[in-house]
Design an enzyme around this catalytic site. Sequence first.
Site, mmCIF file in Angstrom:
data_model
loop_
_atom_site.group_PDB
_atom_site.id
_atom_site.type_symbol
_atom_site.label_atom_id
_atom_site.label_comp_id
_atom_site.label_asym_id
_atom_site.label_seq_id
_atom_site.Cartn_x
_atom_site.Cartn_y
_atom_site.Cartn_z
ATOM 1 N N GLY A 103 12.763 -15.134 1.097
ATOM 2 C CA GLY A 103 12.192 -15.797 2.266
ATOM 3 C C GLY A 103 10.680 -15.718 2.209
ATOM 4 O O GLY A 103 10.124 -14.809 1.580
ATOM 5 N N GLN A 140 2.045 -16.147 4.952
ATOM 6 C CA GLN A 140 2.014 -15.284 3.762
ATOM 7 C C GLN A 140 1.276 -15.927 2.591
ATOM 8 O O GLN A 140 0.887 -15.241 1.657
ATOM 9 C CB GLN A 140 3.436 -14.931 3.322
ATOM 10 C CG GLN A 140 4.133 -13.955 4.253
ATOM 11 C CD GLN A 140 5.490 -13.571 3.705
ATOM 12 O OE1 GLN A 140 6.470 -14.273 3.912
ATOM 13 N NE2 GLN A 140 5.541 -12.477 2.959
ATOM 14 N N CYS A 186 9.134 -6.718 1.714
ATOM 15 C CA CYS A 186 8.351 -7.905 2.047
ATOM 16 C C CYS A 186 7.363 -8.175 0.908
ATOM 17 O O CYS A 186 6.718 -7.251 0.415
ATOM 18 C CB CYS A 186 7.600 -7.660 3.349
ATOM 19 S SG CYS A 186 6.585 -9.056 3.849
ATOM 20 N N LEU A 187 7.264 -9.442 0.516
ATOM 21 C CA LEU A 187 6.359 -9.800 -0.578
ATOM 22 C C LEU A 187 4.902 -9.497 -0.222
ATOM 23 O O LEU A 187 4.077 -9.319 -1.101
ATOM 24 C CB LEU A 187 6.505 -11.287 -0.929
ATOM 25 C CG LEU A 187 7.866 -11.690 -1.506
ATOM 26 C CD1 LEU A 187 7.937 -13.210 -1.662
ATOM 27 C CD2 LEU A 187 8.136 -11.001 -2.840
ATOM 28 N N HIS A 218 13.196 -11.810 10.017
ATOM 29 C CA HIS A 218 12.011 -11.290 9.312
ATOM 30 C C HIS A 218 10.942 -12.377 9.179
ATOM 31 O O HIS A 218 9.764 -12.136 9.449
ATOM 32 C CB HIS A 218 12.467 -10.774 7.940
ATOM 33 C CG HIS A 218 11.391 -10.231 7.058
ATOM 34 N ND1 HIS A 218 11.343 -8.914 6.634
ATOM 35 C CD2 HIS A 218 10.323 -10.837 6.485
ATOM 36 C CE1 HIS A 218 10.279 -8.738 5.862
ATOM 37 N NE2 HIS A 218 9.640 -9.888 5.735
ATOM 38 N N GLU A 219 11.361 -13.579 8.778
ATOM 39 C CA GLU A 219 10.375 -14.658 8.544
ATOM 40 C C GLU A 219 9.796 -15.183 9.860
ATOM 41 O O GLU A 219 8.603 -15.483 9.933
ATOM 42 C CB GLU A 219 11.008 -15.807 7.750
ATOM 43 C CG GLU A 219 11.585 -15.427 6.382
ATOM 44 C CD GLU A 219 10.671 -14.572 5.534
ATOM 45 O OE1 GLU A 219 9.428 -14.701 5.647
ATOM 46 O OE2 GLU A 219 11.176 -13.730 4.770
ATOM 47 N N HIS A 236 7.163 -12.977 11.010
ATOM 48 C CA HIS A 236 5.893 -13.230 10.304
ATOM 49 C C HIS A 236 5.046 -14.252 11.066
ATOM 50 O O HIS A 236 3.834 -14.088 11.196
ATOM 51 C CB HIS A 236 6.150 -13.801 8.906
ATOM 52 C CG HIS A 236 6.255 -12.759 7.829
ATOM 53 N ND1 HIS A 236 5.250 -11.857 7.566
ATOM 54 C CD2 HIS A 236 7.226 -12.497 6.917
ATOM 55 C CE1 HIS A 236 5.613 -11.073 6.553
ATOM 56 N NE2 HIS A 236 6.808 -11.441 6.137
HETATM 57 CO CO CO Z 1 7.986 -10.605 4.656
#
Ligand code: CO
Length: 180
Positions: free
Chosen positions: A46, A51, A94-95, A136-137, A140
């Site tokens: 995701g 991000q 998380c990236l 989660h997204e 963000h």
């Molecule tokens: Co994330």
Amino acid sequence: MSVREIKIFPDKILRQEAREIENIDSSINDLARDMLETMYKAPGIGLAANQVGVDLRLIVVDVAPREDRGKNPIILVNPVIVEREGEIVWEEGCLSVPGMNAEVERNYRVLVKGFDLNEREVTIEGEELLAVVLQHEIDHLNGVLYFDQLSRLKKEFFLKSYRKYLREHVDTEKSKRIRV
Ligand code: CO
């Protein structure tokens, strides 16, 4: 199409509330394609637009098993959770917070409404992993990161470990900007 740079916490854009998309034009289409490419390359399941440094409410998600990845990704413009129920504990990463993961509590099932790239309203129902990723997204887009849910003590320990990880693997200057 191109892979975009993933912003790493404590980059400020990750703490901003992203803006609603008013018009799904070619720049939004390009952004969505680039986000998919960036997510698959990472690899991740995701990604939210902030991000990759773009202050807009767009997410991409693909939780399919490896052999099916890329076949049917979810692309959601202005996603909103309209129903949520149950509880599940999931170990998330998380990236934008490399080298870390932690168990957090989420709703087991969510119903999310948004728009696809053709400006059609879409409803996505997610359970378990898909529900976790959608939450989660969408967090963000509101400037919320998964470790925000940890207790004060756990969050402190998490940020200390992350600071150490950044110092050793990513960027010493960035690590100094993390306040525990
Ligand atoms: Co994330």
